[in-house]
Design a protein around this motif. Sequence first.
Motif, PDB file in Angstrom:
ATOM      1  N   SER A  27       0.784  -1.057  -0.018  1.00 31.88           N
ATOM      2  CA  SER A  27      -0.085   0.116  -0.020  1.00 31.88           C
ATOM      3  C   SER A  27       1.036   1.461  -0.117  1.00 31.88           C
ATOM      4  O   SER A  27       0.752   2.248   0.732  1.00 31.88           O
ATOM      5  N   GLU A  28       2.008   1.218  -0.722  1.00 29.09           N
ATOM      6  CA  GLU A  28       2.779   2.254  -0.786  1.00 29.09           C
ATOM      7  C   GLU A  28       2.184   3.640  -1.442  1.00 29.09           C
ATOM      8  O   GLU A  28       2.877   4.718  -0.892  1.00 29.09           O
ATOM      9  N   SER A  29       1.110   3.527  -2.093  1.00 30.98           N
ATOM     10  CA  SER A  29       0.775   4.983  -2.582  1.00 30.98           C
ATOM     11  C   SER A  29      -0.902   4.988  -2.692  1.00 30.98           C
ATOM     12  O   SER A  29      -1.534   3.902  -2.423  1.00 30.98           O
ATOM     13  N   GLY A  30      -1.363   6.188  -2.712  1.00 32.56           N
ATOM     14  CA  GLY A  30      -2.761   6.485  -2.831  1.00 32.56           C
ATOM     15  C   GLY A  30      -3.546   5.597  -3.834  1.00 32.56           C
ATOM     16  O   GLY A  30      -4.407   4.990  -3.865  1.00 32.56           O
ATOM     17  N   TRP A  31      -2.570   5.655  -4.941  1.00 30.50           N
ATOM     18  CA  TRP A  31      -3.208   4.861  -6.377  1.00 30.50           C
ATOM     19  C   TRP A  31      -3.416   3.333  -6.043  1.00 30.50           C
ATOM     20  O   TRP A  31      -4.253   2.940  -6.172  1.00 30.50           O
ATOM     21  N   ARG A  32      -2.288   2.827  -5.260  1.00 27.33           N
ATOM     22  CA  ARG A  32      -2.350   1.035  -4.925  1.00 27.33           C
ATOM     23  C   ARG A  32      -3.238   1.031  -3.842  1.00 27.33           C
ATOM     24  O   ARG A  32      -4.047  -0.121  -4.044  1.00 27.33           O
ATOM     25  N   ALA A  33      -3.631   1.719  -2.867  1.00 25.29           N
ATOM     26  CA  ALA A  33      -4.730   1.565  -1.991  1.00 25.29           C
ATOM     27  C   ALA A  33      -6.076   1.599  -2.945  1.00 25.29           C
ATOM     28  O   ALA A  33      -6.937   0.885  -2.487  1.00 25.29           O
ATOM     29  N   MET A 104      -1.280  -7.253 -13.300  1.00 23.26           N
ATOM     30  CA  MET A 104      -1.947  -6.049 -12.829  1.00 23.26           C
ATOM     31  C   MET A 104      -0.969  -4.967 -12.921  1.00 23.26           C
ATOM     32  O   MET A 104       0.012  -4.997 -11.977  1.00 23.26           O
ATOM     33  N   ASP A 105      -1.011  -3.822 -13.729  1.00 27.84           N
ATOM     34  CA  ASP A 105      -0.563  -2.630 -13.631  1.00 27.84           C
ATOM     35  C   ASP A 105       1.177  -2.514 -13.934  1.00 27.84           C
ATOM     36  O   ASP A 105       1.494  -1.549 -14.231  1.00 27.84           O
ATOM     37  N   ARG A 106       1.778  -3.785 -13.689  1.00 28.54           N
ATOM     38  CA  ARG A 106       3.139  -3.924 -14.060  1.00 28.54           C
ATOM     39  C   ARG A 106       3.342  -5.035 -14.668  1.00 28.54           C
ATOM     40  O   ARG A 106       2.453  -5.937 -14.802  1.00 28.54           O
ATOM     41  N   LYS A 107       4.487  -5.064 -15.602  1.00 30.96           N
ATOM     42  CA  LYS A 107       4.685  -6.029 -16.245  1.00 30.96           C
ATOM     43  C   LYS A 107       5.890  -6.926 -15.769  1.00 30.96           C
ATOM     44  O   LYS A 107       6.674  -6.531 -14.918  1.00 30.96           O
ATOM     45  N   SER A 155       8.988  -2.525 -13.587  1.00 31.12           N
ATOM     46  CA  SER A 155       8.828  -2.266 -14.875  1.00 31.12           C
ATOM     47  C   SER A 155       8.494  -0.727 -15.190  1.00 31.12           C
ATOM     48  O   SER A 155       8.606  -0.054 -16.112  1.00 31.12           O
ATOM     49  N   VAL A 156       7.338  -0.186 -14.284  1.00 26.57           N
ATOM     50  CA  VAL A 156       6.711   1.222 -14.377  1.00 26.57           C
ATOM     51  C   VAL A 156       8.015   2.096 -14.200  1.00 26.57           C
ATOM     52  O   VAL A 156       7.876   3.259 -14.932  1.00 26.57           O
ATOM     53  N   THR A 157       8.932   1.923 -13.227  1.00 31.29           N
ATOM     54  CA  THR A 157      10.114   2.717 -13.136  1.00 31.29           C
ATOM     55  C   THR A 157      10.998   2.847 -14.550  1.00 31.29           C
ATOM     56  O   THR A 157      11.373   3.952 -14.915  1.00 31.29           O
ATOM     57  N   ASP A 159      10.185   1.973 -17.342  1.00 29.48           N
ATOM     58  CA  ASP A 159       9.650   2.681 -18.838  1.00 29.48           C
ATOM     59  C   ASP A 159       9.409   4.261 -18.278  1.00 29.48           C
ATOM     60  O   ASP A 159       9.148   4.941 -19.384  1.00 29.48           O
ATOM     61  N   ARG A 160       8.873   4.454 -17.454  1.00 27.63           N
ATOM     62  CA  ARG A 160       8.466   5.844 -17.217  1.00 27.63           C
ATOM     63  C   ARG A 160       9.721   6.666 -17.351  1.00 27.63           C
ATOM     64  O   ARG A 160       9.667   7.693 -17.832  1.00 27.63           O
ATOM     65  N   LYS A 161      10.859   6.264 -16.633  1.00 27.68           N
ATOM     66  CA  LYS A 161      12.346   6.813 -16.887  1.00 27.68           C
ATOM     67  C   LYS A 161      12.717   6.866 -18.443  1.00 27.68           C
ATOM     68  O   LYS A 161      12.927   7.940 -18.972  1.00 27.68           O
ATOM     69  N   ASP A 183      10.989   5.404  -4.156  1.00 25.17           N
ATOM     70  CA  ASP A 183      10.233   4.263  -3.876  1.00 25.17           C
ATOM     71  C   ASP A 183       8.529   4.270  -3.767  1.00 25.17           C
ATOM     72  O   ASP A 183       7.995   3.637  -3.357  1.00 25.17           O
ATOM     73  N   PHE A 184       8.106   5.208  -4.776  1.00 26.55           N
ATOM     74  CA  PHE A 184       6.768   5.361  -5.028  1.00 26.55           C
ATOM     75  C   PHE A 184       6.171   5.729  -3.652  1.00 26.55           C
ATOM     76  O   PHE A 184       4.871   5.946  -3.544  1.00 26.55           O
ATOM     77  N   THR A 185       6.741   6.379  -2.717  1.00 27.98           N
ATOM     78  CA  THR A 185       6.271   6.818  -1.324  1.00 27.98           C
ATOM     79  C   THR A 185       6.132   8.247  -1.105  1.00 27.98           C
ATOM     80  O   THR A 185       7.227   8.917  -1.351  1.00 27.98           O
ATOM     81  N   ALA A 211       8.275  13.473 -11.278  1.00 31.90           N
ATOM     82  CA  ALA A 211       7.962  12.405 -10.337  1.00 31.90           C
ATOM     83  C   ALA A 211       7.444  11.148 -11.003  1.00 31.90           C
ATOM     84  O   ALA A 211       6.332  11.194 -11.665  1.00 31.90           O
ATOM     85  N   HIS A 212       7.909  10.062 -10.715  1.00 28.35           N
ATOM     86  CA  HIS A 212       7.223   8.668 -11.282  1.00 28.35           C
ATOM     87  C   HIS A 212       5.627   8.331 -10.743  1.00 28.35           C
ATOM     88  O   HIS A 212       5.123   7.565 -11.214  1.00 28.35           O
ATOM     89  N   ASN A 213       5.610   8.934  -9.661  1.00 23.08           N
ATOM     90  CA  ASN A 213       4.090   8.885  -9.153  1.00 23.08           C
ATOM     91  C   ASN A 213       3.798  10.122  -8.424  1.00 23.08           C
ATOM     92  O   ASN A 213       4.359  10.934  -8.030  1.00 23.08           O
ATOM     93  N   ASP A 214       2.409  10.131  -8.136  1.00 28.27           N
ATOM     94  CA  ASP A 214       2.039  11.516  -7.425  1.00 28.27           C
ATOM     95  C   ASP A 214       2.284  11.535  -6.059  1.00 28.27           C
ATOM     96  O   ASP A 214       2.490  12.750  -5.358  1.00 28.27           O
ATOM     97  N   VAL A 240       2.645  10.960 -12.197  1.00 25.22           N
ATOM     98  CA  VAL A 240       1.761  10.161 -12.731  1.00 25.22           C
ATOM     99  C   VAL A 240       0.916   9.724 -11.771  1.00 25.22           C
ATOM    100  O   VAL A 240       1.354   9.434 -10.929  1.00 25.22           O
ATOM    101  N   ASP A 241      -0.594   9.283 -12.071  1.00 23.76           N
ATOM    102  CA  ASP A 241      -1.203   8.511 -11.300  1.00 23.76           C
ATOM    103  C   ASP A 241      -2.686   9.335 -11.304  1.00 23.76           C
ATOM    104  O   ASP A 241      -3.564   8.913 -11.378  1.00 23.76           O
ATOM    105  N   SER A 242      -2.584  10.826 -11.141  1.00 25.81           N
ATOM    106  CA  SER A 242      -3.593  11.520 -10.940  1.00 25.81           C
ATOM    107  C   SER A 242      -4.728  10.989  -9.617  1.00 25.81           C
ATOM    108  O   SER A 242      -5.933  10.459 -10.038  1.00 25.81           O
ATOM    109  N   GLU A 260      -2.928  10.595 -15.985  1.00 25.96           N
ATOM    110  CA  GLU A 260      -3.825   9.603 -15.336  1.00 25.96           C
ATOM    111  C   GLU A 260      -3.582   8.242 -15.368  1.00 25.96           C
ATOM    112  O   GLU A 260      -3.469   7.755 -16.622  1.00 25.96           O
ATOM    113  N   LEU A 261      -3.499   7.202 -14.358  1.00 25.17           N
ATOM    114  CA  LEU A 261      -3.597   6.032 -14.563  1.00 25.17           C
ATOM    115  C   LEU A 261      -4.782   5.261 -13.648  1.00 25.17           C
ATOM    116  O   LEU A 261      -5.001   5.609 -12.569  1.00 25.17           O
ATOM    117  N   THR A 262      -5.518   4.632 -14.614  1.00 25.43           N
ATOM    118  CA  THR A 262      -6.881   4.371 -13.816  1.00 25.43           C
ATOM    119  C   THR A 262      -6.433   3.100 -12.629  1.00 25.43           C
ATOM    120  O   THR A 262      -5.774   2.335 -12.908  1.00 25.43           O
TER     121      THR A 262
HETATM  122  O1  AHR Z   1       2.309   0.046 -10.905  1.00 22.11           O
HETATM  123  C1  AHR Z   1       1.581   1.352 -10.691  1.00 22.11           C
HETATM  124  C2  AHR Z   1       2.572   2.190  -9.768  1.00 22.11           C
HETATM  125  O2  AHR Z   1       2.690   1.818  -8.634  1.00 22.11           O
HETATM  126  C3  AHR Z   1       1.737   3.730  -9.647  1.00 22.11           C
HETATM  127  O3  AHR Z   1       1.952   4.733 -10.575  1.00 22.11           O
HETATM  128  C4  AHR Z   1       2.347   3.970  -8.224  1.00 22.11           C
HETATM  129  O4  AHR Z   1       1.622   4.951  -7.486  1.00 22.11           O
HETATM  130  C5  AHR Z   1       2.332   2.591  -7.761  1.00 22.11           C
HETATM  131  O5  AHR Z   1       2.832   2.559  -6.377  1.00 22.11           O
END
Ligand code: AHR
Length: 312
Positions: A27-33, A104-107, A155-157, A159-161, A183-185, A211-214, A240-242, A260-262
């Motif tokens: 639960s590192e980020s609001g998006w993850r939660a 889900m969300d990463r490769k 993978s997202v790190t 790729d976003r870089k 670390d996405f936190t 920043a790679h996430n919000d 990224v995230d919204s 935005e990332l849904t």
């Molecule tokens: O894999 C998606 C990423 O992981 C989100 O952008 C980030 O907030 C989460 O921690």
Amino acid sequence: LLLSAAVLMPASAFAANETVGFSQIGSESGWRAAETSVTKADAKERGITLKFADAQQKQENQIKAIRGFIAQGVDAILLAPVVATGWDEVLGEAKDADIPVVLMDRKVDAPDDLYLTAVTSDTVHEGEVAGDWLKKAEDGKPCNVVELQGTTGASVTIDRKKGFADAIADAPNIKIIRSQTGDFTRSQGKIVMESFLKAENGGKDICALYAHNDDMALGAIQAIKEAGLKPGEDIKIVSVDSVPDMHLAIAHGQSNATVELTPDMAGPAFTALEAYWKDGTMPPKWIQTKSTLYTQDSDNMAAYERKKDLGY
Ligand code: AHR
């Protein structure tokens, strides 16, 4: 009796007895939660029993959870892989047990016959969108950028870089002067930004933050304010995230843009699984979700309200 039972069945009732194991990163980020709550709610609505395992950011916990799901004989596994490598063996075990895995969300860096499908956005494109936004905003003016990277090896790190670097490759005015993982936190974003500010003349030599996430950007906003600078003005910010808090920050002029990332990866994942369970329909290997750019010109308060209803 059989006929009346069939008539009473809801649309996705064939899935009513299915059990799905979900190995979530943490639960590192609001998006993850939000992704976690959307997945739980969607499973409930579809009559799917969800077994949830929080890996606390550790791949070894994810591998353990997957082995547990295999031992329990679940009907499918959802995996949000914390890092890209090191999955071949355990995914092979799921394949041998005939249990479909949906990423889900990463490769992962693994042969694609080891999973049924991956539900993700185009994460290189997210970085490109962020880089293109900055290029346009700076319009040829010299701009020193600091970058807060996501979790190392994710993978997202990677790729976003890459996407951001590709986008600014033809803009010699834009230079990445520092790049480090947060670390996405939110807390690490703040700590690393503090060190960037200290190293760069109290922040006066920094023109923009990518920043790679919000969440990391939101932590950095705090650090920028505490350094006596105005986030969104003295230092432009794109991330990224919204998440709802980022829309508030943009609406208040304290940040500039977010891609935005849904958090609804589960909807397409369950739909693909239901078709697979029903008659073996194979989904495409990649189910792509949309990436939309929000700036200070967007209706961020409307986005904030909409996001709040999504389970953030
Ligand atoms: O894999 C998606 C990423 O992981 C989100 O952008 C980030 O907030 C989460 O921690």
